[in-house]
Design a protein around this motif. Structure first.
Motif, short mmCIF file in Angstrom:
data_model
loop_
_atom_site.label_atom_id
_atom_site.label_comp_id
_atom_site.label_asym_id
_atom_site.label_seq_id
_atom_site.Cartn_x
_atom_site.Cartn_y
_atom_site.Cartn_z
N ASN A 88 -13.54 2.29 18.27
CA ASN A 88 -12.67 3.08 18.67
C ASN A 88 -12.02 3.53 17.22
N ASP A 89 -12.42 1.97 16.68
CA ASP A 89 -11.33 2.71 15.08
C ASP A 89 -11.80 3.39 13.88
N VAL A 90 -11.38 4.37 13.78
CA VAL A 90 -11.86 4.88 12.81
C VAL A 90 -11.57 4.70 11.28
N PHE A 91 -11.52 3.22 11.48
CA PHE A 91 -10.69 2.13 9.90
C PHE A 91 -12.13 3.14 8.47
N HIS A 92 -12.89 2.95 9.02
CA HIS A 92 -14.45 2.72 8.07
C HIS A 92 -14.65 4.71 8.08
N LEU A 93 -13.97 5.65 8.75
CA LEU A 93 -13.58 6.62 7.76
C LEU A 93 -13.06 7.41 6.91
N LEU A 94 -12.40 6.42 6.12
CA LEU A 94 -10.97 6.32 5.06
C LEU A 94 -11.80 6.87 3.68
N THR A 95 -11.59 7.02 3.34
CA THR A 95 -11.91 6.67 1.64
C THR A 95 -11.51 5.55 1.40
N ARG A 96 -12.07 4.71 0.29
CA ARG A 96 -11.47 3.64 -0.08
C ARG A 96 -10.25 3.37 -0.61
N SER A 97 -9.63 3.99 -1.11
CA SER A 97 -8.38 3.98 -1.33
C SER A 97 -7.26 3.93 -0.11
N GLU A 98 -7.49 4.73 0.71
CA GLU A 98 -7.35 4.69 2.21
C GLU A 98 -7.03 3.52 3.07
N GLU A 99 -8.58 3.20 2.39
CA GLU A 99 -8.88 1.91 3.83
C GLU A 99 -7.09 0.45 3.19
N VAL A 100 -7.79 0.98 1.58
CA VAL A 100 -7.37 -0.61 1.06
C VAL A 100 -5.51 -0.74 1.17
N LEU A 101 -5.05 0.86 1.59
CA LEU A 101 -3.50 0.88 1.74
C LEU A 101 -3.47 0.49 3.53
N ILE A 102 -4.46 1.11 4.09
CA ILE A 102 -4.86 0.65 5.68
C ILE A 102 -4.39 -0.63 5.96
N PHE A 103 -5.12 -1.66 5.31
CA PHE A 103 -5.60 -2.78 5.76
C PHE A 103 -4.21 -3.74 5.41
N ARG A 104 -3.86 -2.90 3.78
CA ARG A 104 -2.89 -4.04 3.15
C ARG A 104 -1.06 -3.74 4.60
N LEU A 105 -1.21 -2.58 5.03
CA LEU A 105 0.07 -2.36 5.41
C LEU A 105 -0.36 -2.87 7.43
N ARG A 106 -1.72 -3.03 7.59
CA ARG A 106 -1.69 -3.66 8.79
C ARG A 106 -1.59 -5.18 8.86
N THR A 107 -1.93 -5.43 7.74
CA THR A 107 -2.11 -6.99 8.06
C THR A 107 -0.99 -7.80 7.24
N GLY A 108 -0.26 -6.95 6.47
CA GLY A 108 1.53 -7.30 5.97
C GLY A 108 1.07 -8.50 5.26
N HIS A 109 -0.29 -8.32 4.28
CA HIS A 109 -0.49 -8.84 2.82
C HIS A 109 -0.46 -7.49 2.16
N ASN A 110 0.68 -7.94 1.45
CA ASN A 110 0.68 -6.56 0.55
C ASN A 110 1.26 -6.82 -0.75
N ARG A 111 2.13 -5.93 -1.35
CA ARG A 111 2.60 -6.32 -2.33
C ARG A 111 3.97 -5.79 -2.64
#
Ligand code: ZN
Length: 199
Positions: free
Chosen positions: A101-124
């Motif tokens: 049910n995750d809609v992650f793959h419907l995001l644009t590439r740049s949105e995906e990057v932001l959401i991924f980094r926020l989800r994982t805490g692996h960010n700058r």
């Protein structure tokens, strides 16, 4: 009796008894016409040894297996479905956190990057580089109310209060912002981008 030899005789008898298998139509009609002139007894015999007639039946059955088989017990469509299901199962085992049910793959590439980094805490943001690699002065958020975590950025950092209430009219959980609907995720990505924080 084209299909008989391909099966175990016992399973054929059981099928004749219980099911209306299309595959058995030929066999059934053959038996029906045979029964008009003869008394036919169907019996499963587990072993062929020393029973008159069984040797001949066995030989005929073996001969039958070398002939063209017109009917297949598994259709192409069935085989395809089975293979697909197995591959899908294997893929899911390799991706245990996948949520259909995750809609992650419907995001644009740049949105995906932001959401991924926020989800994982692996960010700058300071918290991750500082605690992981001792990069930067501290893990403190510029607002000095605590470390720069996803939670602080999305929910509490006072430096972004204005933008936050502009994007979310109502209080929204971190879970909702990161794993909610497509609209939720897009709002989060927009928020993250507009804070100007390097994520
Ligand atoms: Zn802050």
């Amino acid at each position: 009796m084209g299909t008989c030899h391909a099966k175990d005789a016992k399973s054929v008898l059981q099928a004749l008894d219980t099911a209306r298998d299309k595959e058995l139509n030929d066999l059934s009609s053959a038996l029906t016409s045979l029964c008009r002139a003869h008394t036919v007894v169907l019996q499963w015999v587990p072993s062929h040894c020393n029973i008159l007639g069984n040797e001949a039946a066995d030989t005929l059955a073996k001969e039958g297996t070398t002939k063209d088989q017109n009917d297949r017990s598994t259709t192409f469509k069935e085989a395809k479905t089975t293979i697909k299901a197995k591959q899908h199962k294997k893929w899911l085992q390799q991706h245990p956190h996948y949520n259909k049910n995750d809609v992650f793959h419907l995001l644009t590439r740049s949105e995906e990057v932001l959401i991924f980094r926020l989800r994982t805490g692996h960010n700058r943001m300071n918290h991750h580089p500082f605690t992981k690699f001792r990069i930067g002065q501290s893990d403190q958020c510029p607002c000095q109310t605590g470390s720069t975590t996803t939670e602080r950025l999305l929910q509490t950092c006072p430096l972004h209060d204005g933008l936050r209430s502009q994007i979310w009219a109502e209080a929204t959980t971190v879970q909702g912002k990161l794993y909610g609907s497509l609209d939720d995720l897009q709002r989060t990505a927009t928020f993250a981008r507009r804070t100007g924080v390097s994520i």
